[in-house]
Write a protein that holds these residues in place. Structure first.
Motif, short mmCIF file in Angstrom:
data_model
loop_
_atom_site.label_atom_id
_atom_site.label_comp_id
_atom_site.label_asym_id
_atom_site.label_seq_id
_atom_site.Cartn_x
_atom_site.Cartn_y
_atom_site.Cartn_z
N ARG A 106 51.02 35.82 41.88
CA ARG A 106 50.45 36.06 43.22
C ARG A 106 49.06 35.45 43.32
NH1 ARG A 106 53.07 38.44 46.67
NH2 ARG A 106 51.29 39.09 47.89
N LEU A 107 48.69 35.09 44.54
CA LEU A 107 47.31 34.63 44.77
C LEU A 107 46.37 35.77 44.42
CD1 LEU A 107 47.99 32.99 48.23
CD2 LEU A 107 47.39 31.75 46.13
N ALA A 108 45.32 35.49 43.68
CA ALA A 108 44.38 36.53 43.24
C ALA A 108 43.30 36.77 44.30
CB ALA A 108 43.76 36.13 41.90
N LEU A 109 43.75 37.11 45.49
CA LEU A 109 42.83 37.40 46.59
C LEU A 109 42.42 38.87 46.53
CD1 LEU A 109 44.73 35.55 49.44
CD2 LEU A 109 42.54 34.86 48.43
N GLY A 110 41.24 39.16 47.06
CA GLY A 110 40.78 40.53 47.15
C GLY A 110 41.54 41.30 48.21
N THR A 111 41.34 42.59 48.24
CA THR A 111 42.07 43.49 49.13
C THR A 111 42.03 43.06 50.59
OG1 THR A 111 41.63 45.32 47.63
CG2 THR A 111 42.27 45.90 49.88
N TRP A 112 40.88 42.66 51.08
CA TRP A 112 40.74 42.35 52.50
C TRP A 112 40.66 40.85 52.77
CZ3 TRP A 112 42.13 46.62 54.44
CH2 TRP A 112 41.70 47.83 53.90
N GLN A 113 41.03 40.03 51.79
CA GLN A 113 40.90 38.58 51.95
C GLN A 113 42.20 37.94 52.42
OE1 GLN A 113 39.44 37.45 48.00
NE2 GLN A 113 37.48 36.95 48.94
N GLY A 114 42.06 36.99 53.32
CA GLY A 114 43.18 36.17 53.76
C GLY A 114 42.74 34.72 53.80
N ILE A 115 43.71 33.81 53.78
CA ILE A 115 43.43 32.38 53.85
C ILE A 115 43.68 31.94 55.29
CG2 ILE A 115 44.04 30.09 53.00
CD1 ILE A 115 45.25 31.56 50.53
N TYR A 116 42.72 31.21 55.84
CA TYR A 116 42.80 30.79 57.24
C TYR A 116 42.67 29.28 57.38
CZ TYR A 116 42.30 35.65 58.47
OH TYR A 116 42.51 37.00 58.59
N LEU A 117 43.47 28.74 58.28
CA LEU A 117 43.25 27.39 58.78
C LEU A 117 42.39 27.57 60.02
CD1 LEU A 117 43.79 24.35 59.09
CD2 LEU A 117 45.89 24.95 60.29
N TRP A 118 41.23 26.96 60.01
CA TRP A 118 40.31 27.09 61.14
C TRP A 118 40.41 25.83 61.99
CZ3 TRP A 118 34.64 29.18 60.57
CH2 TRP A 118 34.15 29.52 61.84
N GLU A 119 41.09 25.96 63.09
CA GLU A 119 41.24 24.84 64.03
C GLU A 119 40.01 24.80 64.92
OE1 GLU A 119 41.83 21.76 65.82
OE2 GLU A 119 43.51 22.24 64.50
N HIS A 120 39.32 23.66 64.90
CA HIS A 120 38.08 23.53 65.68
C HIS A 120 38.29 22.85 67.03
CE1 HIS A 120 36.03 25.02 62.21
NE2 HIS A 120 36.40 24.00 61.47
N ARG A 121 39.49 22.34 67.29
CA ARG A 121 39.79 21.69 68.57
C ARG A 121 40.59 22.66 69.44
NH1 ARG A 121 39.97 16.04 68.62
NH2 ARG A 121 39.77 16.41 70.84
N ARG A 122 40.53 22.46 70.75
CA ARG A 122 41.27 23.33 71.67
C ARG A 122 42.74 22.94 71.80
NH1 ARG A 122 36.55 22.65 74.59
NH2 ARG A 122 37.56 21.19 75.99
N SER A 123 43.07 21.70 71.49
CA SER A 123 44.45 21.24 71.71
C SER A 123 45.42 21.83 70.69
CB SER A 123 44.49 19.71 71.65
OG SER A 123 44.02 19.26 70.41
N ARG A 124 46.66 21.95 71.12
CA ARG A 124 47.74 22.44 70.26
C ARG A 124 48.19 21.29 69.37
NH1 ARG A 124 50.48 26.69 73.44
NH2 ARG A 124 52.07 26.61 71.86
N GLY A 125 48.85 21.65 68.28
CA GLY A 125 49.40 20.61 67.42
C GLY A 125 49.65 21.10 66.02
N ALA A 126 49.97 20.17 65.16
CA ALA A 126 50.25 20.50 63.76
C ALA A 126 49.14 19.96 62.88
CB ALA A 126 51.59 19.91 63.35
N ARG A 127 48.80 20.73 61.87
CA ARG A 127 47.82 20.32 60.86
C ARG A 127 48.52 20.28 59.52
NH1 ARG A 127 43.33 17.97 63.01
NH2 ARG A 127 42.36 19.28 64.59
N ARG A 128 48.15 19.30 58.71
CA ARG A 128 48.78 19.11 57.40
C ARG A 128 47.87 19.68 56.30
NH1 ARG A 128 48.66 14.54 59.91
NH2 ARG A 128 47.26 13.58 58.41
N ILE A 129 48.51 20.44 55.41
CA ILE A 129 47.80 21.00 54.26
C ILE A 129 48.56 20.61 53.00
CG2 ILE A 129 47.07 23.11 53.08
CD1 ILE A 129 46.75 24.39 55.82
#
Length: 135
Positions: A106-129
């Protein structure tokens, strides 16, 4: 193992992707190791942040929008709309990659931690990770 994810985003904001990343860890069968994430864009970023209270995400977004406003007269790059240059700056101020230990499969994240993709543009679309998992 390297895996490529396409994340559909409805627009600007913090979009939690923890479950998608954990699924990639599970699929790889890695029990101990390191998960490295890299977003292949210049106006989006990755962030580990609290995932319990949505007010945290709203406050971060409001603070960054105040710090890096649209339509600043100092911007010369304006080819793709008023949210483009602020998106580049926000990406430069945050992170385009993260490394998270994997322990017990498992990811060794803390109790309240989540991973986020932070989209800085207003337009919809797909981002590659790009997800790199190594034991």
């Amino acid at each position: 193992m390297i895996k490529h994810l396409s994340i559909d985003v409805p627009g600007q904001g913090l979009h939690e992707i923890t479950d998608r990343i954990q699924a990639a860890v599970h699929e790889a069968g890695i029990k101990e190791g390191l998960c490295t994430l890299f977003v292949q864009h210049t106006s989006a970023s990755l962030l580990i942040q609290e995932n319990a209270d949505p007010a945290v995400r709203r406050d971060l977004e409001h603070w960054f929008n105040r710090l890096v406003p649209e339509n600043d007269p100092l911007y010369t790059h304006q080819n793709e709309g008023p949210d483009d240059m602020p998106g580049h700056i926000k990406s430069a101020l945050t992170a385009t990659h993260l490394s998270i230990p994997v322990a017990g499969g498992r990811l060794a994240l803390g109790t309240w931690q989540g991973i986020y993709l932070w989209e800085h543009r207003r337009s919809r679309g797909a981002r590659r990770i790009v997800v790199h998992l190594g034991a």
